[in-house]
Scaffold this active site. Sequence first.
Site, mmCIF file in Angstrom:
data_model
loop_
_atom_site.group_PDB
_atom_site.id
_atom_site.type_symbol
_atom_site.label_atom_id
_atom_site.label_comp_id
_atom_site.label_asym_id
_atom_site.label_seq_id
_atom_site.Cartn_x
_atom_site.Cartn_y
_atom_site.Cartn_z
ATOM 1 N N SER B 40 0.805 -1.225 0.000
ATOM 2 C CA SER B 40 0.000 0.000 0.000
ATOM 3 C C SER B 40 0.839 1.277 0.000
ATOM 4 C CB SER B 40 -0.929 0.013 1.220
ATOM 5 O OG SER B 40 -1.844 -1.065 1.148
ATOM 6 N N CYS B 128 -11.357 -6.352 20.299
ATOM 7 C CA CYS B 128 -12.630 -5.643 20.157
ATOM 8 C C CYS B 128 -13.733 -6.240 21.023
ATOM 9 C CB CYS B 128 -13.072 -5.650 18.696
ATOM 10 S SG CYS B 128 -12.875 -7.247 17.873
ATOM 11 N N GLY B 159 -14.147 -7.238 11.791
ATOM 12 C CA GLY B 159 -13.102 -7.615 12.734
ATOM 13 C C GLY B 159 -11.990 -8.403 12.063
ATOM 14 N N LYS B 223 -8.833 -14.923 24.192
ATOM 15 C CA LYS B 223 -8.548 -13.490 24.375
ATOM 16 C C LYS B 223 -9.571 -12.885 25.333
ATOM 17 C CE LYS B 223 -6.979 -12.946 19.612
ATOM 18 N NZ LYS B 223 -7.517 -12.552 18.287
ATOM 19 N N HIS B 252 -20.152 -5.275 16.855
ATOM 20 C CA HIS B 252 -20.315 -6.567 17.525
ATOM 21 C C HIS B 252 -21.467 -6.479 18.530
ATOM 22 C CE1 HIS B 252 -16.645 -7.763 15.750
ATOM 23 N NE2 HIS B 252 -15.821 -7.689 16.783
#
Lengths: 358, 358
Positions: B40, B128, B159, B223, B252
């Site tokens: 990129s 998240c 996500g 996590k 979410h």
Amino acid sequence: MGYTVAVVGATGAVGTRMIQQLEQSTLPIDKVRLLSSSRSAGKVLKYKGQDVTVELTTEDSFEGVDIALFSAGGSVSAKFAPYAVKAGAVVVDNTSYFRQNPDVPLVVPEVNAHALDAHNGIIACPNCSTIQMMVALEPVRQKWGLSRIIVSTYQAVSGAGQSAINETLREIKEVVNDGVEPKDVHADILPCGGDKKHFPIAFNALAQIDVFTDNDYTYEEMKMTNETKKIMEEPDLPVSATCVRVPVLFSHSEAVYIETKEVAPIEEVKATIAAFPGAVLEDDVANQVYPQAANAVGKRETFVGRIRKDLDVENGIHMWVVSDNLLKGAAWNSVQIAETLHERGLVHPTKELKFELK
Amino acid sequence: MGYTVAVVGATGAVGTRMIQQLEQSTLPIDKVRLLSSSRSAGKVLKYKGQDVTVELTTEDSFEGVDIALFSAGGSVSAKFAPYAVKAGAVVVDNTSYFRQNPDVPLVVPEVNAHALDAHNGIIACPNCSTIQMMVALEPVRQKWGLSRIIVSTYQAVSGAGQSAINETLREIKEVVNDGVEPKDVHADILPCGGDKKHFPIAFNALAQIDVFTDNDYTYEEMKMTNETKKIMEEPDLPVSATCVRVPVLFSHSEAVYIETKEVAPIEEVKATIAAFPGAVLEDDVANQVYPQAANAVGKRETFVGRIRKDLDVENGIHMWVVSDNLLKGAAWNSVQIAETLHERGLVHPTKELKFELK
């Protein structure tokens, strides 16, 4: 010498699948009659390749009918199921109307077929989200006992009928083809036709299925609680549910947490579920094998996987339970009840009418 | 006298939102530098209307940088974050690489900003799905204590990055426009780019996020368990998760069950959550008010509703927690950490480098 079987609500999402399940059924069927409201009467559907014209449902529709499968909403069952029983039919009702009636067995054949023996002409088919959980948990309950259930559901829109399927597809097309923001999509039906406000389901998750009750749970959630207790004949079993609609058309998924009365070794739990009729174990995470809604569509079985011990509670187990909500959750479970009634010699007129004629 | 802020992974789903959040930030910013991989580098992005050319990330990229926000994958953070610290920058890392490192604070500013005081140059932004649960539960934990958490997630595909968003849209178009069955759609990325098999997410629910660990939980689930313990400084708090990807692009949702150490009256729980910074109470079921993923998109807050007592367990509470996974779940929480570092006078070069230069 075969049966005349009526399907009430024949043109709906469940009704059309009842016809398919009857076509594939082991029941001896001479004739199928398709009934509906005035909106769909006159339509022509197929049964085993033959045209069958849909008739208007009336109080007199059930003469000569041996088995009547109802899936046209609770008010239709409330009104017409007693007339069907009076006319000599055995009713398998897929609505919630009679489920908690003490004179009505609530049946998942793999779990409590014995309850059919005491029927009074009407047998209730449980709610879709309850049925698949029963198939997954009954083998565990039989072997180790259950002391609690917590379930979060991921339910397909088809549970709200064909109109909800159509609405979902229309909404999703507006987002992916026309660039409408999901929050700005217009909704008329979901989360539930009977409530005041309607919300988009496209790219959304709606923590409401059916209307709310006084205790801040929805009726859908309370169905899972109360139907589980009745089917398992465990009135004191703690069951709490969070029922959520997701943008899936067919097949419900459920994250189920249970605590067993006796500690259950996970490998034995897997083997016990795998051996239970109607349940299929899909559990090999090393090879990414676990149940998926997309794979369950069109199948009669309930798929169970991700079975694992809770990280802290010795008798706690998590699992992932998936089944086609229109088949095992409705049409197949209803036809399966009819097959079981036949096998047990229970398809016969009921002597004493226990249900009010309205 | 303002800061030079670098964004590593500037062109990704989180990186582009980090730029937006910096534009709206209270941080005094003199200059923004955008870094990426060679794929990129050379692209031109906007910061406050000005063109900024994306540069290749190298070991020498961080000269003159005060704050570096990383969101380019764990391996990029592992490689370059120590060089950023060595060059004098404070790193806010949005990947999982440093989260369990005892020298690295893991921070949700509303919950444990105090942990920033001991930083060694790198601060980790939690996962998240963990962050939004922390915002909902910390006020309850502070007042009544927590004795267990069970969570089932309904996670957006974003996500898994921009490529997962693109894959989801492509799959859904194939189903709704071309009539492909969801199970027959081709998938290259989800459930997780790093695993062997890939499955469709269109009209599906995938009970796998990240790869599986040895205990049959996924890394995503672990996590949630391990990050919750670290953030809340409760190493013995039982937390078990089922993490599920659903066909939602952004935000979410989580069905969270908790047990409190002391019985917590529901109306007080609602008021306590409503008063907590970053949390918004949306809970009026009589008027069908509850959090929705579609409504949370683009907002920094965490929305909490459907708060209700468990039907059987006196200290059990269920709730529904929704937040934009790319904002509070990633970009905003990272920028908010940077703002909090600034407010506390903690943006300064680190004397002793505790992280290995690779």
